[in-house]
Design an enzyme around this catalytic site. Structure first.
Site, short mmCIF file in Angstrom:
data_model
loop_
_atom_site.label_atom_id
_atom_site.label_comp_id
_atom_site.label_asym_id
_atom_site.label_seq_id
_atom_site.Cartn_x
_atom_site.Cartn_y
_atom_site.Cartn_z
N ARG A 13 0.81 -1.23 0.00
CA ARG A 13 0.00 0.00 0.00
C ARG A 13 0.84 1.28 0.00
O ARG A 13 0.33 2.36 -0.22
CB ARG A 13 -0.94 0.00 1.21
CG ARG A 13 -2.17 -0.85 0.96
CD ARG A 13 -3.27 -0.49 1.92
NE ARG A 13 -3.13 -1.19 3.18
CZ ARG A 13 -3.66 -0.76 4.32
NH1 ARG A 13 -4.31 0.38 4.36
NH2 ARG A 13 -3.50 -1.47 5.42
N GLN A 83 14.04 -14.44 4.90
CA GLN A 83 12.82 -15.22 4.68
C GLN A 83 12.50 -15.04 3.19
O GLN A 83 11.90 -14.04 2.79
CB GLN A 83 11.67 -14.70 5.55
CG GLN A 83 10.42 -15.55 5.45
CD GLN A 83 9.18 -14.87 6.01
OE1 GLN A 83 9.11 -13.65 6.14
NE2 GLN A 83 8.18 -15.67 6.36
N GLY A 88 4.10 -16.05 6.29
CA GLY A 88 3.44 -15.75 7.57
C GLY A 88 4.41 -15.42 8.69
O GLY A 88 5.61 -15.69 8.59
N THR A 89 3.85 -14.86 9.75
CA THR A 89 4.68 -14.38 10.86
C THR A 89 5.39 -15.53 11.60
O THR A 89 6.52 -15.38 12.05
CB THR A 89 3.83 -13.58 11.87
OG1 THR A 89 2.64 -14.32 12.17
CG2 THR A 89 3.43 -12.23 11.31
N TYR A 110 7.91 -5.75 15.36
CA TYR A 110 7.63 -5.56 13.94
C TYR A 110 8.46 -4.37 13.45
O TYR A 110 8.51 -3.32 14.10
CB TYR A 110 6.15 -5.24 13.70
CG TYR A 110 5.19 -6.40 13.83
CD1 TYR A 110 5.62 -7.69 14.14
CD2 TYR A 110 3.81 -6.19 13.65
CE1 TYR A 110 4.72 -8.74 14.25
CE2 TYR A 110 2.91 -7.24 13.76
CZ TYR A 110 3.37 -8.51 14.06
OH TYR A 110 2.47 -9.54 14.17
N GLU A 167 -7.28 -14.63 13.94
CA GLU A 167 -7.12 -13.59 12.91
C GLU A 167 -8.47 -13.15 12.38
O GLU A 167 -9.40 -13.96 12.30
CB GLU A 167 -6.25 -14.12 11.76
CG GLU A 167 -4.80 -14.35 12.16
CD GLU A 167 -4.17 -13.11 12.76
OE1 GLU A 167 -4.04 -12.10 12.04
OE2 GLU A 167 -3.82 -13.13 13.95
N ASN A 240 1.12 1.08 7.37
CA ASN A 240 0.80 0.33 6.15
C ASN A 240 0.63 1.23 4.94
O ASN A 240 0.74 0.78 3.82
CB ASN A 240 -0.48 -0.48 6.36
CG ASN A 240 -0.30 -1.54 7.43
OD1 ASN A 240 0.58 -2.37 7.35
ND2 ASN A 240 -1.11 -1.46 8.47
N ARG A 346 27.26 27.15 5.91
CA ARG A 346 27.53 25.81 5.38
C ARG A 346 28.59 25.10 6.24
O ARG A 346 29.20 25.70 7.13
CB ARG A 346 27.97 25.93 3.93
CG ARG A 346 26.79 26.31 3.01
CD ARG A 346 27.25 26.57 1.61
NE ARG A 346 28.04 25.47 1.07
CZ ARG A 346 28.95 25.60 0.11
NH1 ARG A 346 29.19 26.80 -0.42
NH2 ARG A 346 29.63 24.57 -0.32
N SER A 418 32.56 47.65 0.02
CA SER A 418 31.55 46.86 -0.69
C SER A 418 32.07 46.36 -2.03
O SER A 418 32.95 46.96 -2.64
CB SER A 418 30.31 47.71 -0.94
OG SER A 418 29.76 48.10 0.30
C1 UD1 Z 1 -0.35 -9.64 12.43
C2 UD1 Z 1 -0.90 -10.63 13.46
C3 UD1 Z 1 -2.20 -10.08 14.04
C4 UD1 Z 1 -1.96 -8.71 14.64
C5 UD1 Z 1 -1.33 -7.79 13.61
C6 UD1 Z 1 -0.90 -6.50 14.26
C7 UD1 Z 1 -0.28 -12.89 12.81
C8 UD1 Z 1 -0.70 -14.11 12.10
N1 UD1 Z 1 -1.14 -11.90 12.82
O1 UD1 Z 1 -1.28 -9.59 11.38
O2 UD1 Z 1 -2.70 -10.94 15.04
O3 UD1 Z 1 -3.19 -8.16 15.10
O4 UD1 Z 1 -0.16 -8.39 13.04
O5 UD1 Z 1 -0.49 -5.61 13.27
O6 UD1 Z 1 0.81 -12.84 13.35
N2 UD1 Z 1 6.09 -10.45 8.23
C9 UD1 Z 1 7.21 -11.13 7.80
N3 UD1 Z 1 7.06 -12.25 7.07
C10 UD1 Z 1 5.86 -12.76 6.75
C11 UD1 Z 1 4.69 -12.07 7.18
C12 UD1 Z 1 4.85 -10.92 7.93
O7 UD1 Z 1 8.34 -10.71 8.08
O8 UD1 Z 1 5.80 -13.80 6.08
C13 UD1 Z 1 6.25 -9.23 9.02
C14 UD1 Z 1 5.74 -8.00 8.29
O9 UD1 Z 1 6.78 -7.37 7.57
C15 UD1 Z 1 5.28 -7.12 9.45
C16 UD1 Z 1 4.84 -8.12 10.50
O10 UD1 Z 1 5.47 -9.34 10.18
O11 UD1 Z 1 6.34 -6.36 10.00
C17 UD1 Z 1 3.33 -8.29 10.53
O12 UD1 Z 1 2.89 -8.72 9.29
P1 UD1 Z 1 1.47 -8.33 8.74
O13 UD1 Z 1 1.29 -8.95 7.41
O14 UD1 Z 1 1.27 -6.88 8.84
O15 UD1 Z 1 0.55 -9.07 9.80
P2 UD1 Z 1 -1.00 -9.00 9.90
O16 UD1 Z 1 -1.59 -9.97 8.95
O17 UD1 Z 1 -1.43 -7.60 9.85
CA CA Z 2 0.07 -5.15 9.60
#
Ligand code: UD1
Ligand code: CA
Length: 483
Positions: A13, A83, A88-89, A110, A167, A240, A346, A418
């Site tokens: 975004r 990664q 996913g997280t 984060y 989620e 975001n 400067r 001057s």
């Molecule tokens: C995540 C949480 C959610 C929480 C929200 C808060 C999970 C499954 N969900 O959701 O419960 O309310 O954050 O903002 O944990 N990232 C990676 N690798 C990945 C995916 C994400 O490094 O494969 C990093 C992203 O860069 C970011 C953070 O993890 O810094 C969160 O990722 P994001 O996709 O924003 O998580 P949400 O789905 O919003």
């Molecule tokens: Ca997020």
């Protein structure tokens, strides 16, 4: 304590070529804010520094870390793990697992949540500490939001204990009504974490390995789950979109403004100041609207900064007045000096006390001693200027021959008329006077008037006059006339 910062996400975004965590808040990448806090938390004798999970824009993020560690040696402790695919997280944290000290708890942060405070995180870490006779707990940072849409919801049991995090996309309509959300920030017992991460599955609405699924496993293993909240909501806000970034920027700037005012600084409008770095102020400093401070700036007691000044990496002495629209970069200004309006100092400018630098005067790499003045339209570059020197309007040090820079030395009590050009290298002796319009190509001896100027003559002279061509009249009659 292990600290892992998740930063592999793309940030679609933002619509940017930069990875999201390198977007800047207060002049610094989001990730740098998080790392500053993380490094502050870990203390000096932690073995492993913060680990950043990188993915999208990994090359850029690594380069940023490399460059930053050259200025800030603490950053050399920071390491990265890749990664390659964002699954996913939970999957992200799994990549960092081999680097973790199993005997220490793990804090998950984060990279796009920049304003989380050290105070909140220390409290969360204490909450996870093993109480006597108990294993360490899992500590979750949660938040109550009036609009929890999009976040993972904290599901509690009838006895109020945390049961799970669900989620948004997996939640039932009833669960969606829960207003307590997962901020994503948590402290976990690493030994158990290792087991839990390996057991994660991606059978959910998004087909991802959710870190949040470890909650159910912790409950099953009897690991106590404790929750805490940040002092302020902005601490847990992630970036975001550009709109969220701009909102957070104003929140952060207002916080900094409030800290300054609490310390005895007057701001014409706390909503119209931007500090992109560190600003240290003495008492009774006044800062007018629209000023930008970058890098490390100190303003000593009683300094007044007029509207719309930009000051970077500079040290300003006591009682200095900086008039509007002045631009200072890597400059030192002595006590009670007057700068501007529209002055440009400067890098390498070093002014002693009571120096006056007026409108449209540029100073670069020059040392100017006390009580000297350049009040209008001048360029002073690569110069050493003595005390009580007066530099007239339009004076230029010609310091550059197209290849090399040369020095100009102006000794004490010199008066420069001057529109003088000092063709460097050149020296003006103590007490010398340079006549207006002089082009100085050789040293000027002390206490004499030196002037290089074509002799003034007056001649009889007729200024050319424009020939008056008789205008054709516009009347029809005259147009018809033929000879
Ligand atoms: C995540 C949480 C959610 C929480 C929200 C808060 C999970 C499954 N969900 O959701 O419960 O309310 O954050 O903002 O944990 N990232 C990676 N690798 C990945 C995916 C994400 O490094 O494969 C990093 C992203 O860069 C970011 C953070 O993890 O810094 C969160 O990722 P994001 O996709 O924003 O998580 P949400 O789905 O919003
Ligand atoms: Ca997020």
């Amino acid at each position: 304590m292990n600290i892992v910062i998740l930063a592999a996400g793309q940030g679609k975004r933002m619509k940017s070529v930069l990875p999201k965590v390198l977007q800047t808040l207060a002049g610094k990448p989001l990730l740098q804010h998080v790392l500053n806090t993380a490094l502050g938390l870990q203390g000096k004798n932690t073995k492993t520094g913060p680990i950043v999970v990188v993915g999208h824009g990994a090359k850029d993020v690594k380069q940023f870390l490399q460059i930053t560690s050259e200025h800030d040696p603490r950053f050399s402790k920071v390491s990265t793990v890749l990664q390659a695919e964002q699954k996913g997280t939970g999957h992200a944290l799994l990549q960092a697992l081999p680097q973790l000290d199993l005997k220490e708890p793990t804090l998950v942060l984060y990279g796009d949540v920049p304003l989380i405070s050290k105070k909140t995180l220390s409290a969360l870490a204490r909450l996870s500490d093993g109480v006597r006779g108990q294993d360490s707990a899992l500590a979750l940072l949660t938040q109550h939001l009036t609009n929890p849409t999009g976040y993972g919801r904290i599901v509690r049991d009838t006895d109020d204990s945390v049961k799970a995090i669900i989620e948004e996309k997996d939640a039932t309509p009833e669960q969606k009504r829960i207003q307590e959300i997962n901020t994503g920030i948590m402290v976990l017992p690493t030994n158990s974490l290792k087991k839990w991460l390996k057991a994660l599955s991606a059978s959910n609405a998004q087909g991802e390995y959710y870190l949040t699924d470890v909650i159910v496993m912790a409950v099953k293993d009897g690991v106590p789950i404790r929750t805490a909240q940040a002092d302020a909501e902005y601490e847990i806000v992630g970036v975001n979109s550009r709109d969220q970034l701009a909102t957070l920027e104003r929140v952060h700037q207002l916080n900094q403004a409030n800290i300054l005012m609490d310390a005895g600084v007057s701001l014409a409008d706390p909503a119209r100041i931007d500090i992109r770095g560190t600003l240290e102020c003495g008492t009774d400093v006044f800062i007018d609207v629209g000023c930008v401070f970058e890098g490390y700036v100190t303003l000593a007691a009683g300094t007044k900064v007029g509207p719309y000044c930009i000051i970077r990496n500079s040290v300003i002495g006591k009682g200095v007045t900086i008039h509007p629209y002045s631009h200072l970069d890597d400059a030192k200004v002595g006590a009670n000096s007057l700068i501007g309006p529209y002055a440009r100092l400067r890098p390498g400018t070093d002014l002693a006390n009571d120096v006056h630098i007026g409108n449209f005067v540029e100073v670069k790499n020059s040392k100017i001693a006390a009580n000297s003045k350049a009040n209008h339209l001048a360029y002073v570059g690569d110069s050493i200027v003595g005390t009580r020197v007066n530099i007239g309007a339009g004076t230029i040090t010609c310091n550059y021959d197209g290849v090399n820079k040369h020095q100009t030395i102006i000794e004490d009590d010199v008066f420069i008329g001057s529109d003088t050009q000092l063709v460097a290298p050149v020296r003006v002796g103590r007490g010398a006077t340079l006549g207006a319009g002089t082009t100085l190509t050789k040293d000027a001896p002390p206490n004499q008037l030196t002037v290089s100027r074509a002799k003034q003559v007056s001649l009889q002279w007729q200024r050319p006059v424009k020939k008056v061509v008789p205008k054709k009249t516009a009347s029809k009659k005259s147009v018809k006339v033929k000879k």
